[in-house]
Design a protein around this motif. Sequence first.
Motif, PDB file in Angstrom:
ATOM      1  N   LEU A 105       0.827  -1.209   0.000  1.00 14.46           N
ATOM      2  CA  LEU A 105       0.000   0.000   0.000  1.00 14.46           C
ATOM      3  C   LEU A 105       0.866   1.267   0.000  1.00 14.46           C
ATOM      4  O   LEU A 105       0.577   2.223  -0.720  1.00 14.46           O
ATOM      5  N   LEU A 106       1.919   1.251   0.809  1.00 15.23           N
ATOM      6  CA  LEU A 106       2.812   2.412   0.858  1.00 15.23           C
ATOM      7  C   LEU A 106       3.531   2.617  -0.468  1.00 15.23           C
ATOM      8  O   LEU A 106       3.671   3.748  -0.949  1.00 15.23           O
ATOM      9  N   PHE A 107       3.977   1.519  -1.064  1.00 16.21           N
ATOM     10  CA  PHE A 107       4.683   1.626  -2.335  1.00 16.21           C
ATOM     11  C   PHE A 107       3.733   2.096  -3.438  1.00 16.21           C
ATOM     12  O   PHE A 107       4.104   2.918  -4.280  1.00 16.21           O
ATOM     13  N   MET A 108       2.515   1.584  -3.444  1.00 17.72           N
ATOM     14  CA  MET A 108       1.536   2.013  -4.441  1.00 17.72           C
ATOM     15  C   MET A 108       1.222   3.496  -4.290  1.00 17.72           C
ATOM     16  O   MET A 108       1.088   4.219  -5.278  1.00 17.72           O
ATOM     17  N   PHE A 109       1.135   3.956  -3.041  1.00 17.70           N
ATOM     18  CA  PHE A 109       0.893   5.380  -2.805  1.00 17.70           C
ATOM     19  C   PHE A 109       2.054   6.214  -3.346  1.00 17.70           C
ATOM     20  O   PHE A 109       1.840   7.249  -4.000  1.00 17.70           O
ATOM     21  N   ALA A 110       3.287   5.759  -3.070  1.00 11.91           N
ATOM     22  CA  ALA A 110       4.464   6.490  -3.548  1.00 11.91           C
ATOM     23  C   ALA A 110       4.537   6.508  -5.069  1.00 11.91           C
ATOM     24  O   ALA A 110       4.953   7.497  -5.677  1.00 11.91           O
ATOM     25  N   GLU A 111       4.102   5.408  -5.704  1.00 21.76           N
ATOM     26  CA  GLU A 111       4.205   5.288  -7.154  1.00 21.76           C
ATOM     27  C   GLU A 111       3.053   5.956  -7.896  1.00 21.76           C
ATOM     28  O   GLU A 111       3.265   6.602  -8.924  1.00 21.76           O
ATOM     29  N   ARG A 112       1.838   5.797  -7.386  1.00 24.93           N
ATOM     30  CA  ARG A 112       0.662   6.167  -8.168  1.00 24.93           C
ATOM     31  C   ARG A 112      -0.023   7.445  -7.714  1.00 24.93           C
ATOM     32  O   ARG A 112      -0.706   8.095  -8.514  1.00 24.93           O
ATOM     33  N   PHE A 113       0.127   7.796  -6.455  1.00 24.43           N
ATOM     34  CA  PHE A 113      -0.647   8.920  -5.927  1.00 24.43           C
ATOM     35  C   PHE A 113       0.205  10.090  -5.448  1.00 24.43           C
ATOM     36  O   PHE A 113      -0.205  11.240  -5.564  1.00 24.43           O
ATOM     37  N   TYR A 114       1.380   9.799  -4.907  1.00 22.49           N
ATOM     38  CA  TYR A 114       2.235  10.863  -4.393  1.00 22.49           C
ATOM     39  C   TYR A 114       3.083  11.449  -5.516  1.00 22.49           C
ATOM     40  O   TYR A 114       3.771  10.722  -6.235  1.00 22.49           O
ATOM     41  N   ALA A 160      17.491  12.389 -10.835  1.00 17.35           N
ATOM     42  CA  ALA A 160      17.818  11.363 -11.826  1.00 17.35           C
ATOM     43  C   ALA A 160      19.116  10.658 -11.429  1.00 17.35           C
ATOM     44  O   ALA A 160      20.171  11.289 -11.332  1.00 17.35           O
ATOM     45  N   VAL A 161      19.029   9.351 -11.200  1.00 22.92           N
ATOM     46  CA  VAL A 161      20.193   8.564 -10.800  1.00 22.92           C
ATOM     47  C   VAL A 161      20.928   8.107 -12.055  1.00 22.92           C
ATOM     48  O   VAL A 161      20.339   7.508 -12.957  1.00 22.92           O
ATOM     49  N   TYR A 162      22.227   8.397 -12.085  1.00 23.02           N
ATOM     50  CA  TYR A 162      23.017   8.050 -13.289  1.00 23.02           C
ATOM     51  C   TYR A 162      24.490   8.032 -12.937  1.00 23.02           C
ATOM     52  O   TYR A 162      24.969   8.793 -12.089  1.00 23.02           O
ATOM     53  N   CYS A 163      25.235   7.138 -13.588  1.00 21.66           N
ATOM     54  CA  CYS A 163      26.690   7.165 -13.551  1.00 21.66           C
ATOM     55  C   CYS A 163      27.195   6.746 -14.929  1.00 21.66           C
ATOM     56  O   CYS A 163      26.484   6.056 -15.669  1.00 21.66           O
ATOM     57  N   LEU A 190      11.565  10.787   1.162  1.00 22.16           N
ATOM     58  CA  LEU A 190      12.442  11.889   1.527  1.00 22.16           C
ATOM     59  C   LEU A 190      13.383  12.296   0.397  1.00 22.16           C
ATOM     60  O   LEU A 190      13.762  13.473   0.287  1.00 22.16           O
ATOM     61  N   PHE A 191      13.771  11.340  -0.418  1.00 28.22           N
ATOM     62  CA  PHE A 191      14.717  11.619  -1.515  1.00 28.22           C
ATOM     63  C   PHE A 191      14.224  10.913  -2.775  1.00 28.22           C
ATOM     64  O   PHE A 191      14.747   9.874  -3.161  1.00 28.22           O
ATOM     65  N   PRO A 192      13.190  11.451  -3.418  1.00 32.44           N
ATOM     66  CA  PRO A 192      12.604  10.798  -4.596  1.00 32.44           C
ATOM     67  C   PRO A 192      13.605  10.728  -5.752  1.00 32.44           C
ATOM     68  O   PRO A 192      14.291  11.705  -6.052  1.00 32.44           O
ATOM     69  N   THR A 193      13.674   9.572  -6.365  1.00 35.72           N
ATOM     70  CA  THR A 193      14.611   9.374  -7.474  1.00 35.72           C
ATOM     71  C   THR A 193      13.894   8.830  -8.705  1.00 35.72           C
ATOM     72  O   THR A 193      12.782   8.309  -8.624  1.00 35.72           O
ATOM     73  N   CYS A 194      14.562   8.969  -9.821  1.00 32.08           N
ATOM     74  CA  CYS A 194      14.064   8.390 -11.068  1.00 32.08           C
ATOM     75  C   CYS A 194      15.269   7.995 -11.913  1.00 32.08           C
ATOM     76  O   CYS A 194      16.411   8.290 -11.560  1.00 32.08           O
ATOM     77  N   GLN A 195      15.022   7.304 -13.002  1.00 34.71           N
ATOM     78  CA  GLN A 195      16.100   6.982 -13.933  1.00 34.71           C
ATOM     79  C   GLN A 195      15.608   7.230 -15.353  1.00 34.71           C
ATOM     80  O   GLN A 195      14.425   7.073 -15.651  1.00 34.71           O
ATOM     81  N   GLU A 196      16.537   7.650 -16.199  1.00 30.40           N
ATOM     82  CA  GLU A 196      16.220   7.983 -17.594  1.00 30.40           C
ATOM     83  C   GLU A 196      17.096   7.156 -18.532  1.00 30.40           C
ATOM     84  O   GLU A 196      17.709   7.675 -19.468  1.00 30.40           O
ATOM     85  N   THR A 230       6.626   2.373 -13.542  1.00 26.91           N
ATOM     86  CA  THR A 230       7.173   3.720 -13.666  1.00 26.91           C
ATOM     87  C   THR A 230       8.690   3.707 -13.500  1.00 26.91           C
ATOM     88  O   THR A 230       9.270   2.739 -12.995  1.00 26.91           O
ATOM     89  N   ASN A 231       9.331   4.790 -13.898  1.00 30.09           N
ATOM     90  CA  ASN A 231      10.782   4.910 -13.752  1.00 30.09           C
ATOM     91  C   ASN A 231      11.150   5.733 -12.528  1.00 30.09           C
ATOM     92  O   ASN A 231      12.242   6.305 -12.452  1.00 30.09           O
TER      93      ASN A 231
END
Length: 228
Positions: free
Chosen positions: A40-49, A56-59, A117-123, A147-148
């Motif tokens: 439920l928490l993960f779905m909230f973070a992914e779909r609603f929050y 963007a995380v990258y190296c 607290l530290f939202p991340t994504c990848q491209e 989602t990414n």
Amino acid sequence: MTPIKLPPPIADYRKLRFNNITSDEFRHVLLLLYWPLYGLLFMFAERFYTAPAYFAVYCPLDDKIPFCELFVVPYLFWFLYLIGMHVYTLLYDIEAFKKMMKFIIFTYSVTIVIYFLFPTCQELRPVQFERDNFLTRFMEGFYRFDTNTNVCPSIHVIGTLAVLFTALHCRSLQRIGQKTAFILAAVLICASTVFLKQHSVLDVLAALLLCLIGYFVCFQSQQKRCKR
């Protein structure tokens, strides 16, 4: 070929009822309640929050790793790997089950806090696939579904290490062949996250660091207490 004979289950789950789930025999089953809570928490973070911004995380090493659709197989095997260990330890090694669930509760809880607290994504996902086959078409659909965002640390890697650590501590899985199979599966699953462009190498490293901490908190510290 000689069939594999499993020992009888440690607990008789046929006797499990709502009124006895807090008994010494079945109390460990309550640990499974963490999964729907985390879901439920993960779905909230992914779909609603919606975070104000995503980092963007990258190296540079990410660019050196090619997309390889063959890693769909170990990536999806993760679900069987994780669920299978839950079922096996529930039936045949309750102490290992408890350690695994405590590890999962610790690491996944830390991860969900990080996601908020530290939202991340990848491209990193390819815009167009070089090959057209069943696996690339599957990944095209999977990218639309998954989602990414919320990628660091990788929960795929954390779940994989949870199974591996449990297997290494499970009394009935101490044969060299068994340990080798679990290690090989863990390596392939972790590699699949970067070869399918689901994660950056940094996501994997962050997960490994968190797993190292979780290992000493949930596996080693308990083992030392048992020896005293």
